[in-house]
Design a protein around this motif. Structure first.
Motif, PDB file in Angstrom:
ATOM      1  N   SER A 141      -6.788  10.540   3.966  1.00 48.96           N
ATOM      2  CA  SER A 141      -5.395  10.973   4.016  1.00 48.96           C
ATOM      3  C   SER A 141      -5.245  12.270   4.784  1.00 48.96           C
ATOM      4  O   SER A 141      -4.276  12.482   5.495  1.00 48.96           O
ATOM      5  CB  SER A 141      -4.840  11.141   2.588  1.00 48.96           C
ATOM      6  OG  SER A 141      -5.606  12.092   1.869  1.00 48.96           O
ATOM      7  N   ASP A 142      -6.239  13.159   4.658  1.00 46.74           N
ATOM      8  CA  ASP A 142      -6.163  14.426   5.392  1.00 46.74           C
ATOM      9  C   ASP A 142      -6.275  14.217   6.888  1.00 46.74           C
ATOM     10  O   ASP A 142      -5.645  14.914   7.677  1.00 46.74           O
ATOM     11  CB  ASP A 142      -7.279  15.361   4.923  1.00 46.74           C
ATOM     12  CG  ASP A 142      -7.012  15.899   3.527  1.00 46.74           C
ATOM     13  OD1 ASP A 142      -5.850  15.888   3.115  1.00 46.74           O
ATOM     14  OD2 ASP A 142      -7.969  16.326   2.878  1.00 46.74           O
ATOM     15  N   LEU A 143      -7.093  13.253   7.317  1.00 45.18           N
ATOM     16  CA  LEU A 143      -7.216  12.977   8.733  1.00 45.18           C
ATOM     17  C   LEU A 143      -5.889  12.486   9.308  1.00 45.18           C
ATOM     18  O   LEU A 143      -5.538  12.790  10.441  1.00 45.18           O
ATOM     19  CB  LEU A 143      -8.314  11.931   8.975  1.00 45.18           C
ATOM     20  CG  LEU A 143      -9.751  12.455   8.798  1.00 45.18           C
ATOM     21  CD1 LEU A 143     -10.730  11.300   8.907  1.00 45.18           C
ATOM     22  CD2 LEU A 143     -10.063  13.520   9.828  1.00 45.18           C
ATOM     23  N   ARG A 144      -5.159  11.729   8.523  1.00 47.30           N
ATOM     24  CA  ARG A 144      -3.848  11.267   8.996  1.00 47.30           C
ATOM     25  C   ARG A 144      -2.876  12.430   9.145  1.00 47.30           C
ATOM     26  O   ARG A 144      -1.979  12.404   9.967  1.00 47.30           O
ATOM     27  CB  ARG A 144      -3.279  10.218   8.019  1.00 47.30           C
ATOM     28  CG  ARG A 144      -4.018   8.886   8.060  1.00 47.30           C
ATOM     29  CD  ARG A 144      -3.244   7.820   7.304  1.00 47.30           C
ATOM     30  NE  ARG A 144      -3.172   8.091   5.883  1.00 47.30           N
ATOM     31  CZ  ARG A 144      -4.074   7.664   4.995  1.00 47.30           C
ATOM     32  NH1 ARG A 144      -5.124   6.983   5.401  1.00 47.30           N
ATOM     33  NH2 ARG A 144      -3.942   7.927   3.706  1.00 47.30           N
ATOM     34  N   ARG A 145      -3.079  13.465   8.314  1.00 50.27           N
ATOM     35  CA  ARG A 145      -2.187  14.621   8.389  1.00 50.27           C
ATOM     36  C   ARG A 145      -2.696  15.672   9.367  1.00 50.27           C
ATOM     37  O   ARG A 145      -2.084  16.706   9.542  1.00 50.27           O
ATOM     38  CB  ARG A 145      -2.067  15.271   7.000  1.00 50.27           C
ATOM     39  CG  ARG A 145      -1.196  14.481   6.038  1.00 50.27           C
ATOM     40  CD  ARG A 145      -0.904  15.334   4.814  1.00 50.27           C
ATOM     41  NE  ARG A 145      -2.125  15.625   4.076  1.00 50.27           N
ATOM     42  CZ  ARG A 145      -2.564  14.903   3.056  1.00 50.27           C
ATOM     43  NH1 ARG A 145      -1.898  13.841   2.673  1.00 50.27           N
ATOM     44  NH2 ARG A 145      -3.679  15.219   2.437  1.00 50.27           N
ATOM     45  N   ALA A 146      -3.864  15.460   9.947  1.00 49.29           N
ATOM     46  CA  ALA A 146      -4.499  16.369  10.910  1.00 49.29           C
ATOM     47  C   ALA A 146      -5.135  17.584  10.242  1.00 49.29           C
ATOM     48  O   ALA A 146      -5.996  18.215  10.801  1.00 49.29           O
ATOM     49  CB  ALA A 146      -3.515  16.843  11.974  1.00 49.29           C
TER      50      ALA A 146
ATOM     51  N   MET B  14       0.758   7.410  -6.333  1.00 51.41           N
ATOM     52  CA  MET B  14      -0.344   8.361  -6.428  1.00 51.41           C
ATOM     53  C   MET B  14       0.103   9.795  -6.120  1.00 51.41           C
ATOM     54  O   MET B  14      -0.496  10.751  -6.598  1.00 51.41           O
ATOM     55  CB  MET B  14      -1.474   7.969  -5.469  1.00 51.41           C
ATOM     56  CG  MET B  14      -2.115   6.618  -5.783  1.00 51.41           C
ATOM     57  SD  MET B  14      -2.809   6.536  -7.462  1.00 51.41           S
ATOM     58  CE  MET B  14      -4.171   7.698  -7.324  1.00 51.41           C
ATOM     59  N   HIS B  15       1.161   9.938  -5.329  1.00 51.31           N
ATOM     60  CA  HIS B  15       1.660  11.268  -4.973  1.00 51.31           C
ATOM     61  C   HIS B  15       2.843  11.700  -5.843  1.00 51.31           C
ATOM     62  O   HIS B  15       3.486  12.716  -5.566  1.00 51.31           O
ATOM     63  CB  HIS B  15       2.059  11.318  -3.493  1.00 51.31           C
ATOM     64  CG  HIS B  15       0.889  11.351  -2.565  1.00 51.31           C
ATOM     65  ND1 HIS B  15       0.279  10.200  -2.103  1.00 51.31           N
ATOM     66  CD2 HIS B  15       0.188  12.383  -2.022  1.00 51.31           C
ATOM     67  CE1 HIS B  15      -0.730  10.528  -1.310  1.00 51.31           C
ATOM     68  NE2 HIS B  15      -0.812  11.849  -1.251  1.00 51.31           N
ATOM     69  N   GLY B  16       3.134  10.908  -6.883  1.00 51.05           N
ATOM     70  CA  GLY B  16       4.165  11.309  -7.837  1.00 51.05           C
ATOM     71  C   GLY B  16       5.588  11.154  -7.367  1.00 51.05           C
ATOM     72  O   GLY B  16       6.498  11.782  -7.919  1.00 51.05           O
ATOM     73  N   VAL B  17       5.831  10.313  -6.354  1.00 51.89           N
ATOM     74  CA  VAL B  17       7.203  10.074  -5.886  1.00 51.89           C
ATOM     75  C   VAL B  17       7.988   9.352  -6.976  1.00 51.89           C
ATOM     76  O   VAL B  17       7.557   8.317  -7.499  1.00 51.89           O
ATOM     77  CB  VAL B  17       7.197   9.234  -4.592  1.00 51.89           C
ATOM     78  CG1 VAL B  17       8.630   8.938  -4.149  1.00 51.89           C
ATOM     79  CG2 VAL B  17       6.437   9.971  -3.502  1.00 51.89           C
TER      80      VAL B  17
ATOM     81  N   ALA C 173       0.834  -1.206   0.000  1.00 53.88           N
ATOM     82  CA  ALA C 173       0.000   0.000   0.000  1.00 53.88           C
ATOM     83  C   ALA C 173       0.869   1.256   0.000  1.00 53.88           C
ATOM     84  O   ALA C 173       0.503   2.277  -0.588  1.00 53.88           O
ATOM     85  CB  ALA C 173      -0.922  -0.008   1.209  1.00 53.88           C
ATOM     86  N   ALA C 174       2.018   1.179   0.663  1.00 57.05           N
ATOM     87  CA  ALA C 174       2.929   2.323   0.693  1.00 57.05           C
ATOM     88  C   ALA C 174       3.416   2.670  -0.703  1.00 57.05           C
ATOM     89  O   ALA C 174       3.551   3.848  -1.065  1.00 57.05           O
ATOM     90  CB  ALA C 174       4.103   2.041   1.614  1.00 57.05           C
ATOM     91  N   THR C 175       3.686   1.621  -1.515  1.00 57.43           N
ATOM     92  CA  THR C 175       4.130   1.853  -2.887  1.00 57.43           C
ATOM     93  C   THR C 175       3.029   2.508  -3.706  1.00 57.43           C
ATOM     94  O   THR C 175       3.277   3.437  -4.491  1.00 57.43           O
ATOM     95  CB  THR C 175       4.558   0.539  -3.542  1.00 57.43           C
ATOM     96  OG1 THR C 175       5.677  -0.005  -2.839  1.00 57.43           O
ATOM     97  CG2 THR C 175       4.955   0.748  -4.998  1.00 57.43           C
ATOM     98  N   VAL C 176       1.795   2.060  -3.511  1.00 56.43           N
ATOM     99  CA  VAL C 176       0.663   2.681  -4.213  1.00 56.43           C
ATOM    100  C   VAL C 176       0.562   4.160  -3.839  1.00 56.43           C
ATOM    101  O   VAL C 176       0.374   5.029  -4.694  1.00 56.43           O
ATOM    102  CB  VAL C 176      -0.662   1.955  -3.876  1.00 56.43           C
ATOM    103  CG1 VAL C 176      -1.840   2.690  -4.527  1.00 56.43           C
ATOM    104  CG2 VAL C 176      -0.610   0.517  -4.341  1.00 56.43           C
TER     105      VAL C 176
ATOM    106  N   ALA D 198      -8.276   8.256  -4.924  1.00 58.74           N
ATOM    107  CA  ALA D 198      -7.798   8.454  -3.551  1.00 58.74           C
ATOM    108  C   ALA D 198      -8.885   9.079  -2.696  1.00 58.74           C
ATOM    109  O   ALA D 198      -9.670   9.905  -3.170  1.00 58.74           O
ATOM    110  CB  ALA D 198      -6.553   9.338  -3.550  1.00 58.74           C
ATOM    111  N   ASP D 199      -8.937   8.682  -1.439  1.00 55.00           N
ATOM    112  CA  ASP D 199      -9.897   9.242  -0.482  1.00 55.00           C
ATOM    113  C   ASP D 199      -9.229  10.410   0.230  1.00 55.00           C
ATOM    114  O   ASP D 199      -8.420  10.216   1.137  1.00 55.00           O
ATOM    115  CB  ASP D 199     -10.302   8.160   0.528  1.00 55.00           C
ATOM    116  CG  ASP D 199     -11.378   8.660   1.497  1.00 55.00           C
ATOM    117  OD1 ASP D 199     -11.619   9.879   1.523  1.00 55.00           O
ATOM    118  OD2 ASP D 199     -11.959   7.831   2.211  1.00 55.00           O
TER     119      ASP D 199
END
Length: 359
Positions: free
Chosen positions: A61-66, A31-34, A24-27, A56-57
């Motif tokens: 992801s925003d909740l994880r970033r606060a 998705m973030h263009g790394v 999942a980390a690779t996905v 992407a949800d």
């Protein structure tokens, strides 16, 4: 039945990872263009995304970033071309950075302005672009300061001790308008506007008045400013003309005021610029296509929006230091509605100002 239920739900990042045979980390990195992900894994992830219809949800992801990848924008209204174009440009710039825009109008109400900023804080927006009803001392700006929100204040502001600010150079533009009108022989001029407490209204009036009187101490300047309602300004302008006043030029401080003035001219059979000249702050499409075309002070909307977003994202990304105040130069377009005064010099010599209109 189980298979159908599984297909009906929204595909997750783990579904993509399972189908592509990666973590999942690779996905997430893809998705973030790394760019450090192996090309083969990128291809497999992209194929799985397309096959599953994965999106992407942003909430998860925003909740994880606060904080969410959302920029809040508060403007007084959206009926004018200025604010409509401003919001469109801010939205484009936010989306270019991977953010979404949420826009709210306070309808020229400071109480609503405070309510909106509280809601945006509850939504944990990443930052706010605020065009206040009055100035940088209003409730929204105060609330942002109290809660250490990232923000930029635009339009009705000159500078602030906490937030970066961006606005049109209203004073310099109005000085140039005064030079043009006085230079064309106008000695009796009417200034009309809305919101006497707004920083920009005061700057426009003061700049115009000071320059006109400096160039022609014998000129007469009348000022009509309503607080918030266009109807009150319309009634005041009509009453002003009904009692026999006939300035040789009218300077409107906002686009709707320009339309009010033009409507009153036509009710009386006055022609521009033969009987009265007209210039308005803010340009609009109708001002360009009507006859005669209406002279305008053109605000640099794209420059204001671009500077605001650049400074906001610098703050979001952690830049510290003293706030920056940027004034953007306006263009003056003297179209067909401005001409040389044919009414000569007024007598009396003293500046006159009508009291502000209460609504």
């Amino acid at each position: 039945m189980t298979s159908r239920v599984a297909l009906a739900r929204r595909p997750s990042i783990h579904d993509v990872a399972s189908r592509a045979g990666v973590s999942a980390a690779t996905v997430s990195k893809v998705m973030h263009g790394v760019r450090t992900v192996k090309p083969e894994n990128v291809r497999r992830v992209q194929t799985a995304v397309a096959a599953l219809g994965y999106r992407a949800d942003p909430l998860a992801s925003d909740l994880r970033r606060a904080k969410r990848r959302i920029i809040g924008v508060i403007v007084p209204e959206l009926e004018s071309e200025f604010f409509g174009t401003m919001v469109t440009e801010l939205e484009r710039l936010a989306e270019d950075r991977g953010y979404s825009l949420v826009t709210a109008t306070c309808r020229e109400s400071v109480d609503r302005e405070e309510d909106i900023i509280r809601r945006m804080h509850d939504w944990r927006v990443a930052g706010v672009v605020l065009a206040p009803v009055r100035d940088e001392h209003g409730p929204a700006a105060s609330y942002m300061k109290q809660h250490s929100m990232s923000g930029v204040i635009i339009d009705r502001v000159l500078s602030d001790d906490i937030f970066d600010t961006v606005s049109a150079d209203s004073s310099t533009a109005s000085i140039e308008v005064a030079r043009q009108l006085v230079g064309k022989g106008h000695r009796h001029m009417l200034v009309i506007g809305l919101g006497s407490h707004a920083a920009t209204s005061k700057a426009r009036i003061d700049g115009f008045r000071a320059e006109a009187l400096d160039l022609a101490p014998d000129c007469r300047i009348d000022v009509l400013v309503a607080e918030s309602q266009i109807g009150a300004l319309r009634e005041a302008v009509r009453a002003y003309f009904d009692r026999g006043e006939h300035p040789t030029a009218v300077y409107s401080l906002f686009a709707k005021g320009t339309l009010v003035a033009l409507s009153e001219f036509r009710r009386r059979g006055w022609r521009c610029p033969e009987d009265v000249s007209l210039i308005g702050f803010d340009d609009a499409e109708w001002m360009q296509v009507t006859w005669p075309s209406i002279a305008a002070v053109v605000q640099p909307v794209e420059a204001i929006a671009g500077n605001a977003m650049d400074m906001l994202f610098e703050r979001i990304e952690g830049r510290e230091g003293q706030p920056t105040a940027r004034l953007q130069r306006c263009d003056i377009l003297l179209r067909e509605s401005v001409g040389v005064s044919r009414h000569g010099q007024p007598t009396g010599g003293e500046e006159q100002a009508t009291p502000p209109v209460a609504d």
